[in-house]
Design a protein around this motif. Structure first.
Motif, PDB file in Angstrom:
ATOM      1  N   SER A  10     -31.754 -14.680 -35.238  1.00  0.00           N
ATOM      2  CA  SER A  10     -30.699 -15.000 -36.210  1.00  0.00           C
ATOM      3  C   SER A  10     -31.280 -15.105 -37.614  1.00  0.00           C
ATOM      4  N   GLY A  11     -32.461 -15.707 -37.717  1.00  0.00           N
ATOM      5  CA  GLY A  11     -33.106 -15.788 -39.015  1.00  0.00           C
ATOM      6  C   GLY A  11     -33.428 -14.420 -39.574  1.00  0.00           C
ATOM      7  N   ILE A  12     -33.891 -13.509 -38.721  1.00  0.00           N
ATOM      8  CA  ILE A  12     -34.179 -12.146 -39.173  1.00  0.00           C
ATOM      9  C   ILE A  12     -32.913 -11.489 -39.695  1.00  0.00           C
ATOM     10  N   ILE A  13     -31.802 -11.659 -38.971  1.00  0.00           N
ATOM     11  CA  ILE A  13     -30.536 -11.059 -39.405  1.00  0.00           C
ATOM     12  C   ILE A  13     -30.189 -11.522 -40.818  1.00  0.00           C
ATOM     13  N   HIS A  14     -30.333 -12.814 -41.069  1.00  0.00           N
ATOM     14  CA  HIS A  14     -29.996 -13.355 -42.388  1.00  0.00           C
ATOM     15  C   HIS A  14     -30.918 -12.832 -43.486  1.00  0.00           C
ATOM     16  N   ARG A  15     -32.146 -12.475 -43.132  1.00  0.00           N
ATOM     17  CA  ARG A  15     -33.095 -12.011 -44.143  1.00  0.00           C
ATOM     18  C   ARG A  15     -33.177 -10.496 -44.250  1.00  0.00           C
ATOM     19  N   LEU A  16     -32.409  -9.770 -43.462  1.00  0.00           N
ATOM     20  CA  LEU A  16     -32.455  -8.312 -43.548  1.00  0.00           C
ATOM     21  C   LEU A  16     -32.086  -7.768 -44.933  1.00  0.00           C
TER      22      LEU A  16
ATOM     23  N   GLY B  66     -33.655 -16.590 -29.346  1.00  0.00           N
ATOM     24  CA  GLY B  66     -32.219 -16.375 -29.279  1.00  0.00           C
ATOM     25  C   GLY B  66     -31.815 -15.749 -27.966  1.00  0.00           C
ATOM     26  N   SER B  67     -30.896 -14.816 -28.021  1.00  0.00           N
ATOM     27  CA  SER B  67     -30.325 -14.213 -26.815  1.00  0.00           C
ATOM     28  C   SER B  67     -30.281 -12.708 -26.971  1.00  0.00           C
ATOM     29  N   ILE B  68     -29.957 -12.043 -25.871  1.00  0.00           N
ATOM     30  CA  ILE B  68     -29.804 -10.594 -25.931  1.00  0.00           C
ATOM     31  C   ILE B  68     -28.645 -10.219 -26.843  1.00  0.00           C
ATOM     32  N   GLY B  69     -27.642 -11.088 -26.934  1.00  0.00           N
ATOM     33  CA  GLY B  69     -26.554 -10.860 -27.875  1.00  0.00           C
ATOM     34  C   GLY B  69     -27.027 -10.907 -29.316  1.00  0.00           C
ATOM     35  N   ASP B  70     -27.971 -11.806 -29.605  1.00  0.00           N
ATOM     36  CA  ASP B  70     -28.546 -11.856 -30.953  1.00  0.00           C
ATOM     37  C   ASP B  70     -29.286 -10.559 -31.265  1.00  0.00           C
ATOM     38  N   PHE B  71     -29.970 -10.024 -30.251  1.00  0.00           N
ATOM     39  CA  PHE B  71     -30.672  -8.760 -30.476  1.00  0.00           C
ATOM     40  C   PHE B  71     -29.681  -7.647 -30.790  1.00  0.00           C
TER      41      PHE B  71
ATOM     42  N   LEU C 112     -28.594  -7.984 -34.266  1.00  0.00           N
ATOM     43  CA  LEU C 112     -29.642  -7.589 -35.206  1.00  0.00           C
ATOM     44  C   LEU C 112     -29.653  -6.074 -35.383  1.00  0.00           C
ATOM     45  N   VAL C 113     -29.606  -5.341 -34.267  1.00  0.00           N
ATOM     46  CA  VAL C 113     -29.603  -3.876 -34.350  1.00  0.00           C
ATOM     47  C   VAL C 113     -28.389  -3.389 -35.144  1.00  0.00           C
ATOM     48  N   GLU C 114     -27.233  -3.967 -34.878  1.00  0.00           N
ATOM     49  CA  GLU C 114     -26.016  -3.556 -35.585  1.00  0.00           C
ATOM     50  C   GLU C 114     -26.127  -3.831 -37.082  1.00  0.00           C
ATOM     51  N   ARG C 115     -26.617  -5.023 -37.439  1.00  0.00           N
ATOM     52  CA  ARG C 115     -26.742  -5.373 -38.859  1.00  0.00           C
ATOM     53  C   ARG C 115     -27.770  -4.488 -39.563  1.00  0.00           C
TER      54      ARG C 115
END
Length: 552
Positions: free
Chosen positions: A46-52, A91-96, A99-102
């Motif tokens: 989740s942190g990675i998603i926010h920093r993308l 996190g979870s596989i859903g978080d992954f 992340l890919v989508e974002r």
């Protein structure tokens, strides 16, 4: 937790280009240390998603995620106990999936670390394998009987120190581990193992990943006869792969890795990748003596890896102009269909700003040099901020490698400390909890938000230099022609179709006269450097680069 405004968008969406990886810039993210979103002190998906958005602002083509799989974390994710799930700390596989989508929305491709030379000893495969000598997975790992005196089967050594064999009292045999004793090596001679690992690969491809970084790719097969490694003469020893305090460097690793059988597996692997659209692979070749030879074998023919890297520019040896030219010449010698991958830093080596004791101007010119080489480039999180190696006190040390060889070798924690995002927030904005490794106080003033506001910062320089690279197809895809190199200078020409770029780099504290090649060259002032012209004479001030163009 306060994050940067996630509104940055890429200038292009993900498009289907099977050749996208040639000349790409890949940004490595070490998930534990990138951004914590739940105040447990450990970075997560989740942190990675926010920093993308920060990653997108650099203009890179892809991210490489270090392992996030389920793991006991004895080697911080490089000991996998479930290849098909995300460790709960991340996190979870859903978080992954998110992340890919974002990442794709931002025009960033996703490469994941594939760690298949070994697993964790907590993996169900190993638990079954060690239970007896006749179970269905008895041959899934490298097992061997003791010698008559009870000693290990041969003289192979572990990269983490000591013998590469561990006695198992349950099975009454030794098993091979090239790394920690809790990281048993899978037996690639077994076709069921190869099939299982290809199934893992397919799982992540179906999840939408765009490629794989192949951890320790030359370690997959060992000698089926388990023959002793020969000794290595003193003059041939190198600390490229293991620190000089490690006896691993005393052997010529002819039988415990680098086996010819690996080529057929890599062909199987490539056939699988070819079933998917525009995916890639980059192999980590860990060998101090024959890295170039292995790179050539693994990437030639278009039927194995797409690209590979060794440790030429990840070593302690200072990259003089002559040494960089030698690395370039070696890469050209890999063959016309081979494609190199270059990096100065990653999660396993001292950050290059400290390793080579580079000033800020030196960091800039060396990064421009890296981004001008024929090949693909990997950047490691934080190097765009000019981060140096952090000092970690022994009581804060996490890395088992460092604990083993302290104090002569301090391990890898110094390059793995958390990213600084905001100098006004606790822990540099990385976490509201106690970070798993201390945030280096000397890094706080280099935080992303601080450098964002400074047009002369090294972060802004990275963005400009990557943009400059993307503007010249010759720098992305072109061939490379040497011009001149000595201890403190290197120049070459990149050429693609009718476009040519002359690149020159002053790697010293003194002015350097530049001899321009014949032709109607003009200096491209879009590059973030300065050169002084006086008629036909061109002078490069200290730690400056010159880019001149001719043609389309």
């Amino acid at each position: 937790m306060s994050f940067l405004d996630p509104t940055v968008a890429s200038d292009s969406a993900i498009i289907s280009d099977p050749d996208w990886w040639r000349g790409a810039v890949i940004y490595q993210i070490y998930p534990r240390s990138f951004q914590d979103s739940n105040a447990d002190g450990i970075g997560d998906l989740s942190g990675i998603i926010h920093r993308l958005p920060h990653v997108a602002s650099l203009g890179v083509d892809a991210i490489w995620l270090s392992p996030f799989y389920t793991s006991p974390m004895l080697d911080f994710g490089y000991d996998v106990s479930n290849y098909r799930d995300v460790d709960p700390m991340f996190g979870s596989i859903g978080d992954f999936d998110a992340l890919v989508e974002r990442a794709h929305d931002l025009g960033i491709r996703v490469i994941v670390d594939l760690v298949i030379s070994h697993s964790s000893d907590q993996h169900p495969w190993f638990k079954e394998s060690r239970s007896s000598r006749d179970n269905p997975r008895a041959g899934w790992y490298v097992w061997a009987d003791a010698k008559p005196d009870g000693s290990p089967p041969n003289n192979w050594l572990s990269i983490f120190g000591g013998p590469a064999w561990e006695w198992d009292g349950q099975r009454m045999q030794y098993y091979l581990h090239n790394f920690l004793s809790q990281q048993p090596d899978l037996n690639f001679h077994n076709p069921d193992v190869r099939k299982a690992l290809l199934d893992v690969t397919r799982f992540w491809l179906d999840k939408g990943v765009d490629g794989f970084r192949m951890d320790t790719v030359n370690f997959y097969f060992c000698d089926a006869e388990l023959r002793d490694n020969p000794p290595l003469p003193d003059a041939s020893r190198s600390d490229k792969i293991a620190p000089s305090v490690n006896p691993y460097n005393f052997q010529d690793h002819h039988y415990d890795k680098n086996r010819p059988e690996n080529l057929e597996f890599l062909k199987e692997f490539r056939l699988l990748l070819n079933e998917y659209d525009a995916v890639t692979s980059v192999g980590e070749v860990g060998d101090a003596q024959r890295g170039g030879e292995i790179q050539a074998a693994y990437t030639s023919g278009g039927d194995k890896l797409h690209m590979a890297y060794d440790f030429d520019l990840l070593s302690n040896e200072f990259p003089t102009g002559e040494r960089v030219q030698a690395a370039i010449a070696k890469s050209v010698g890999l063959g016309p269909d081979s494609w190199p991958c270059w990096a100065y830093s990653n999660h396993d080596v001292v950050r290059h700003a400290s390793r080579w004791n580079l000033s800020d101007p030196a960091q800039r010119v060396y990064m421009a040099l890296l981004l001008s080489l024929r090949g693909t480039v990997c950047l490691y999180q934080g190097e765009e901020l000019g981060l140096t190696e952090a000092y970690i006190a022994f009581e804060d040390l996490q890395d088992p490698y460092g604990k083993r060889f302290w104090p002569r070798f301090k391990g890898r924690d110094g390059c793995r400390t958390p990213m600084p995002w905001n100098s006004d927030l606790s822990n540099g904005g990385f976490s509201d909890g106690k970070p798993w490794l201390p945030v280096a106080m000397e890094h706080i003033h280099s935080a992303v938000e601080t450098q964002d506001a400074d047009a002369k910062s090294i972060l802004v320089f990275y963005r400009r230099m990557i943009e400059f690279r993307r503007a010249h197809r010759a720098l992305l895809k072109g061939r490379q022609l040497p011009v001149e190199a000595d201890q403190s200078y290197i120049s070459f020409i990149r050429e693609h179709d009718n476009a040519r770029v002359f690149c020159a780099f002053n790697l010293s504290d003194e002015d350097r006269g530049v001899t321009m090649p014949d032709g109607a060259w003009r200096i491209d002032r879009a590059a973030p450097f300065r050169a002084e012209e006086d008629g036909d004479a061109v002078t490069l001030p200290p730690w400056q680069a010159l880019f001149a163009v001719v043609g389309d």
